[in-house]
Design an enzyme around this catalytic site. Structure first.
Site, PDB file in Angstrom:
ATOM      1  N   LYS A   1     -13.859  -4.091   9.383  1.00 53.48           N
ATOM      2  CA  LYS A   1     -14.350  -3.073   8.444  1.00 53.48           C
ATOM      3  C   LYS A   1     -15.789  -2.672   8.797  1.00 53.48           C
ATOM      4  O   LYS A   1     -16.154  -1.496   8.739  1.00 53.48           O
ATOM      5  CB  LYS A   1     -14.248  -3.598   7.016  1.00 53.48           C
ATOM      6  CG  LYS A   1     -12.779  -3.810   6.602  1.00 53.48           C
ATOM      7  CD  LYS A   1     -12.641  -4.640   5.346  1.00 53.48           C
ATOM      8  CE  LYS A   1     -11.182  -4.838   4.957  1.00 53.48           C
ATOM      9  NZ  LYS A   1     -10.992  -5.841   3.911  1.00 53.48           N
TER      10      LYS A   1
ATOM     11  N   VAL B   1       0.837  -1.212   0.000  1.00 49.95           N
ATOM     12  CA  VAL B   1       0.000   0.000   0.000  1.00 49.95           C
ATOM     13  C   VAL B   1       0.869   1.258   0.000  1.00 49.95           C
ATOM     14  O   VAL B   1       0.563   2.251  -0.687  1.00 49.95           O
ATOM     15  CB  VAL B   1      -0.980  -0.014   1.202  1.00 49.95           C
ATOM     16  CG1 VAL B   1      -1.873   1.209   1.164  1.00 49.95           C
ATOM     17  CG2 VAL B   1      -1.821  -1.285   1.189  1.00 49.95           C
TER      18      VAL B   1
ATOM     19  N   GLU C   1      -2.978 -14.175   1.948  1.00 47.72           N
ATOM     20  CA  GLU C   1      -1.803 -14.445   2.781  1.00 47.72           C
ATOM     21  C   GLU C   1      -1.754 -15.949   3.029  1.00 47.72           C
ATOM     22  O   GLU C   1      -2.754 -16.642   2.855  1.00 47.72           O
ATOM     23  CB  GLU C   1      -1.970 -13.785   4.158  1.00 47.72           C
ATOM     24  CG  GLU C   1      -2.348 -12.325   4.127  1.00 47.72           C
ATOM     25  CD  GLU C   1      -1.141 -11.435   3.973  1.00 47.72           C
ATOM     26  OE1 GLU C   1      -0.086 -11.806   4.506  1.00 47.72           O
ATOM     27  OE2 GLU C   1      -1.255 -10.405   3.295  1.00 47.72           O
TER      28      GLU C   1
HETATM   29  N1  HSE Z   1      -7.258  -8.944   3.221  1.00 47.27           N
HETATM   30  C1  HSE Z   1      -8.249  -8.047   2.719  1.00 47.27           C
HETATM   31  C2  HSE Z   1      -9.158  -8.782   1.753  1.00 47.27           C
HETATM   32  C3  HSE Z   1      -7.692  -6.883   1.975  1.00 47.27           C
HETATM   33  O1  HSE Z   1      -8.928  -9.944   1.411  1.00 47.27           O
HETATM   34  O2  HSE Z   1     -10.131  -8.187   1.339  1.00 47.27           O
HETATM   35  C4  HSE Z   1      -7.227  -5.770   2.827  1.00 47.27           C
HETATM   36  O3  HSE Z   1      -8.248  -5.196   3.567  1.00 47.27           O
END
Ligand code: HSE
Length: 437
Positions: free
Chosen positions: A207, A14, A192
């Site tokens: 979120k 980012v 990941e």
């Molecule tokens: N790991 C998150 C996703 C992205 O797979 O949407 C970063 O917020």
């Protein structure tokens, strides 16, 4: 011409995307801000690796010490893109104490320690902006803070984790088991290794907590957001869902019930023709409903260097504009100049009312179906459809049901009783249904 100086802490995906947007669109940004926006320092433990961006930062602006950014008196805006909790928290608080405005993409930090950080911003008289923390490149924080600010937000429902959405899409398209779809996602760089916080619902819940805080003007306790991941979903469930006319998606859901708010993240069965059922691959989408605007939808890439860099830069631009225009008042972090007197109260999950899908694995012996439906009836759960398929190798059969609306506490009680029957051979899969209205 004025110059706004930016310092970036964290030069991973980012950070590199942010630098790329600022340099590629330098002229456009200068015009939009009325000043040059210049990256004056970048801190990262690794200042050697080539990040693969067209214009590289000069070696003279790179440092391995975040304090070089925070204590530089020429820097106006500190951009925290290192992720993680403790160090990021410390750097953000220190930057604010130095009078710097802060931009961050750190959803975990805001969801879990937001209250302290929002208060610090107000105490220090600085701005805190975090567009990139939710939905990557989708300007959803801006929509909540400004575009929909005349509305009471009634529903906020979205696909907020691209990794899970990619995995579910692959499981649906290719009929893959969960583990193979995860391996695919890791191999293609969508996830990941292992993508624990993505697939267990934590990332989407972070979120959702941030969106709720803005929509309702107060930080919520993250632990109150119910979360369940996609780990238990099988290709069988995806196939049965399709037979009933649904897709399976991991949804983050907040609904204003008046006195209380539903706040939950879990897999749902959603009708195939629902707009969110048609968001595939690593895309994110958020459905917001306001009392005056009605339904609105936001769609785009929720991760990746360029989309997330785009969101971070939008924050830098709006802070820079405020500085250039010498605005006296800053937008408070949660966009409520006077926070509501009554903090938002989250409905306990036990009280949720919704419809359910059950897949019970049971021996194919006489009376099984009536025993199961008896337990459901005793718990006030009414069945709307049933499918029973042929035997599998173990001699058990899937009994698949959809229910009418029922209460979560009663469903959990009934499933506990069902799973304790001798004829039941495996843990029952329960998926909540959404979007039938
Ligand atoms: N790991 C998150 C996703 C992205 O797979 O949407 C970063 O917020």
């Amino acid at each position: 011409m004025k110059q706004i100086n930016v310092g970036i802490i964290g030069f991973g995906t980012v950070g590199a995307g942010t630098f790329e947007v600022l340099t590629t669109n330098r002229e456009i940004i200068t015009n939009r801000v009325g000043a040059r926006v210049v990256v004056r320092k970048i801190a990262d433990l690794d200042i050697e690796t080539d990040r693969g961006i067209p214009e590289k930062p000069g070696a003279e602006i790179m440092t391995t010490d975040a304090m070089d950014v925070i204590s530089d008196p020429e820097i106006h805006v500190v951009v925290e893109l290192m992720g993680g909790l403790e160090k990021a928290r410390e750097f953000i608080l220190k930057a604010m104490e130095q009078g710097k405005h802060v931009v961050t993409a750190n959803k975990a930090l805001l969801a879990e320690f937001g209250r302290e950080i929002y208060q610090a911003a107000e105490r220090c008289g600085v701005s805190l902006a975090f567009e990139a923390s939710v939905g990557g490149g989708i300007p959803i924080i801006g929509a909540l803070k400004t575009g929909l600010s005349g509305n009471r937000i009634q529903t906020c429902m979205g696909i907020l984790n691209g990794t899970s959405n990619y995995i579910l899409t692959q499981m649906t398209r290719e009929n893959l088991p969960f583990e193979s779809a995860v391996a695919d996602a890791v191999a293609l760089g969508f996830a990941e290794d292992p993508p624990t916080l993505d697939v267990d619902g934590t990332d989407a819940a972070h979120k959702l907590a941030i969106m709720i805080s803005i929509a309702f003007g107060s930080a919520i306790d993250f632990d109150q957001v119910f979360r369940e991941g996609i780990v238990g979903i099988t290709p069988d469930d995806i196939r049965f869902a399709q037979e009933f006319g649904y897709h399976i998606k991991l949804l983050a859901i907040a609904k204003d019930l008046g006195e209380q708010l539903e706040a939950r993240v879990h897999p749902v069965m959603i009708p195939k023709n629902h707009i969110l059922a048609n968001v595939h691959d690593a895309f994110n989408a958020i459905f917001l409903e306001g009392d005056f605007v009605g339904p609105t939808l936001y769609y785009g890439l929720g991760a990746g260097r360029k989309p997330t860099g785009s969101a971070v830069v939008s924050d830098i631009i709006s802070l820079a504009r405020d500085m250039v225009m010498e605005k006296r008042g800053m937008m408070p972090p949660l966009a409520h100049v006077r926070p509501p007197e009554k903090a938002v109260s989250i409905q306990p999950m036990d009280e949720l009312m919704t419809s359910y899908y059950f897949r019970v694995s049971a021996l194919d012996t006489p009376g099984v179906l009536s025993t199961i439906s008896g337990i459901l009836a005793q718990n006030g759960i009414s069945i709307s459809s049933v499918i029973q398929k042929g035997r599998d190798q173990k001699g058990s059969v899937p009994i698949v049901m959809l229910t009418h609306e029922a209460r979560e506490s009663q469903v959990q009680r009934a499933i506990h009783l069902i799973d304790n029957l001798d004829v039941v051979t495996d843990k029952t899969v329960v998926i909540r249904v959404e979007g039938n209205d």
